[in-house]
Design a protein around this motif. Structure first.
Motif, mmCIF file in Angstrom:
data_model
loop_
_atom_site.group_PDB
_atom_site.id
_atom_site.type_symbol
_atom_site.label_atom_id
_atom_site.label_comp_id
_atom_site.label_asym_id
_atom_site.label_seq_id
_atom_site.Cartn_x
_atom_site.Cartn_y
_atom_site.Cartn_z
ATOM 1 N N GLY A 130 0.703 -1.116 0.033
ATOM 2 C CA GLY A 130 -0.014 -0.025 0.053
ATOM 3 C C GLY A 130 0.786 1.081 -0.049
ATOM 4 O O GLY A 130 0.649 2.178 -0.828
ATOM 5 N N GLU A 131 1.800 1.385 0.952
ATOM 6 C CA GLU A 131 2.841 2.224 1.074
ATOM 7 C C GLU A 131 4.100 1.839 1.120
ATOM 8 O O GLU A 131 4.321 0.589 1.728
ATOM 9 C CB GLU A 131 2.575 3.410 2.093
ATOM 10 N N TRP A 132 5.256 2.470 0.619
ATOM 11 C CA TRP A 132 6.545 1.689 0.724
ATOM 12 C C TRP A 132 6.998 1.761 2.179
ATOM 13 O O TRP A 132 7.000 2.706 2.721
ATOM 14 C CB TRP A 132 7.595 2.582 -0.257
ATOM 15 N N ASN A 133 7.608 0.409 2.376
ATOM 16 C CA ASN A 133 8.010 0.098 3.693
ATOM 17 C C ASN A 133 9.553 -0.042 3.542
ATOM 18 O O ASN A 133 9.966 -0.941 2.747
ATOM 19 C CB ASN A 133 7.487 -1.151 4.417
ATOM 20 N N TRP A 134 10.380 0.915 4.016
ATOM 21 C CA TRP A 134 11.766 0.745 3.986
ATOM 22 C C TRP A 134 12.555 -0.591 4.302
ATOM 23 O O TRP A 134 13.534 -0.825 3.844
ATOM 24 C CB TRP A 134 12.426 1.973 4.440
ATOM 25 N N ALA A 135 11.794 -1.185 5.536
ATOM 26 C CA ALA A 135 12.315 -2.344 5.826
ATOM 27 C C ALA A 135 12.436 -3.422 4.903
ATOM 28 O O ALA A 135 13.232 -4.479 4.842
ATOM 29 C CB ALA A 135 11.522 -2.913 6.993
ATOM 30 N N TYR A 172 5.881 -10.718 2.229
ATOM 31 C CA TYR A 172 4.507 -10.434 2.294
ATOM 32 C C TYR A 172 4.176 -10.756 3.860
ATOM 33 O O TYR A 172 3.514 -10.029 4.332
ATOM 34 C CB TYR A 172 3.605 -11.534 1.194
ATOM 35 N N LEU A 173 4.673 -12.066 4.351
ATOM 36 C CA LEU A 173 4.376 -12.298 5.800
ATOM 37 C C LEU A 173 4.937 -11.182 6.684
ATOM 38 O O LEU A 173 4.294 -10.842 7.575
ATOM 39 C CB LEU A 173 5.158 -13.654 6.022
ATOM 40 N N PHE A 174 6.041 -10.727 6.266
ATOM 41 C CA PHE A 174 6.735 -9.565 7.029
ATOM 42 C C PHE A 174 5.698 -8.303 7.179
ATOM 43 O O PHE A 174 5.605 -7.725 8.265
ATOM 44 C CB PHE A 174 8.110 -9.189 6.415
ATOM 45 N N LEU A 175 5.273 -7.904 6.053
ATOM 46 C CA LEU A 175 4.559 -6.928 5.745
ATOM 47 C C LEU A 175 3.073 -7.028 6.157
ATOM 48 O O LEU A 175 2.521 -5.732 6.933
ATOM 49 C CB LEU A 175 4.345 -6.143 4.383
ATOM 50 N N HIS A 176 2.611 -8.242 6.380
ATOM 51 C CA HIS A 176 0.894 -8.341 6.563
ATOM 52 C C HIS A 176 0.603 -9.179 7.748
ATOM 53 O O HIS A 176 -0.290 -9.608 8.122
ATOM 54 C CB HIS A 176 0.346 -8.999 5.337
ATOM 55 N N GLN A 177 1.985 -9.779 8.448
ATOM 56 C CA GLN A 177 1.738 -10.541 9.577
ATOM 57 C C GLN A 177 1.209 -11.876 9.327
ATOM 58 O O GLN A 177 1.230 -12.673 10.242
ATOM 59 C CB GLN A 177 0.875 -9.760 10.569
#
Length: 270
Positions: free
Chosen positions: A31-36, A142-147
Motif C-alpha cells: 500500500g505504501e513503501w516500507n523501507w524495511a 509478504y508475511l513480514f508486511l502483513h503478519q
C-alpha cells in the motif's frame, strides 16, 4: 586483494530475476513503501552472493577434504551480513513468523546446494527446488508486511513459482536441446518440446479455471501472455549451434519478467 579478486561470481544470472521480481512484487502490495522491505531485499542479495562460494567449499570438502579458506571468507562476509540484516529487521518489528519462514527457505536452499555439489541441480527436480527457494522471497516479504499469509499472499507466491518454473522448460529447450541438433522436421521439433507443451497446457488450464472460479482479474493471465507466445515461437524457431546466444536469450527473459512484474502489480491493485 587476493580475496577480492578470487570472489566467485554467481553463474546462474537468471536467478537474480527469480528472487528480485517476486520480492519487489510483494513489497509493492504493502500500500505504501516500507523501507524495511529494502533491507530485506538487500539481505536476500547478500545471501545469494554467498551461494557460489558455498558450492566451492562443500564440493572441495566433499571431494578432497580440504577447506577453501578464501571461499569461507566470502560466505561469512555475505551470508553472515545478509542473515544479520534479516534477523535484525525481523526482530525490530517482532515478525517471528516471517523469520521462521525464512529459516525454512534457507533449508530449501541448502538442499539445492547439496544437489549442485552432486551435479543434480540441472535436472528438472533440482531446478524446481531452486525456483521454489528463490521465489520464496515473495512470501517472506509478504508475511513480514502483513503478519499472515492470506489467499493473496499464497497466490503471489504461486504465480511467481509457476512463471519461473515454466522458464526452466523453455531455457532447457532453447539452450540445451536445440543447439545440440541439426534443425529437424516439424514433428521432431514438437516431440522435443513435449515437456514445455505439457507444462504450458496445464498452466493455462489452471490459470483459466482459477481466475474464473475465484473471480480474479484476467490480467493475471495476460501477465503470462509473452511467455506463452515466446514458448510457441521458440518451439518452431530452431536455435542452431551457430546462432547460440545465451546473453540475448537472457535479455529477452529479463524483458518478459519485467512485463510479468508490472502486469501483476496492476492485477493485484485492481
Amino acid at each position: 586483494m587476493n580475496k577480492v579478486s578470487s570472489f566467485p561470481k554467481p553463474r546462474q544470472h537468471g536467478a537474480w530475476a527469480m528472487f528480485l521480481i517476486p520480492a519487489v512484487m510483494a513489497a509493492s502490495l504493502a500500500g505504501e513503501w516500507n523501507w524495511a522491505s529494502l533491507f530485506l531485499i538487500a539481505s536476500f542479495i547478500l545471501i545469494f552472493l554467498s551461494y557460489e562460494p558455498a558450492v566451492r567449499v562443500v564440493r572441495r570438502w566433499k571431494n578432497k577434504h580440504i577447506l577453501s579458506k578464501d571461499s569461507m571468507y566470502w560466505i561469512i562476509l555475505f551470508a553472515g551480513s545478509g542473515a544479520l540484516i534479516a534477523t535484525a529487521v525481523f526482530s525490530r518489528y517482532g515478525q517471528w513468523n516471517a523469520l521462521f519462514f525464512g529459516c525454512v527457505v534457507a533449508l530449501t536452499m541448502m538442499i539445492h546446494l547439496w544437489l549442485t555439489v552432486n551435479k543434480q541441480n540441472m535436472s528438472i527436480p533440482g531446478e524446481l527446488v531452486g525456483v521454489f527457494g528463490l521465489t520464496s522471497s515473495a512470501p517472506v516479504i509478504y508475511l513480514f508486511l502483513h503478519q499472515s499469509m492470506d489467499a493473496r499472499g499464497w497466490i503471489l507466491w504461486l504465480i511467481n513459482f509457476l512463471y519461473f518454473a515454466g522458464s526452466i522448460y523453455y531455457i532447457k529447450l532453447k539452450l540445451r536441446i536445440q543447439p545440440q541438433l541439426s534443425e529437424p522436421s516439424t514433428h521432431i521439433k514438437i516431440k522435443k518440446a513435449v515437456p514445455l507443451l505439457v507444462y504450458n497446457m496445464i498452466l493455462i488450464l489452471f490459470l483459466w479455471i482459477t481466475i474464473w472460479l475465484r473471480g480474479y482479474t484476467w490480467l493475471f493471465l495476460l501477465a503470462f501472455g509473452p511467455y506463452i507466445i515466446k514458448s510457441i515461437i521458440g518451439i518452431f524457431t530452431w536455435q542452431t549451434k551457430a546462432a547460440f546466444n545465451p546473453k540475448q536469450t537472457g535479455f529477452v527473459e529479463l524483458f518478459h519478467a519485467i512485463f510479468f512484474l508490472i502486469i501483476n502489480i496492476l492485477a493485484f491493485n485492481i
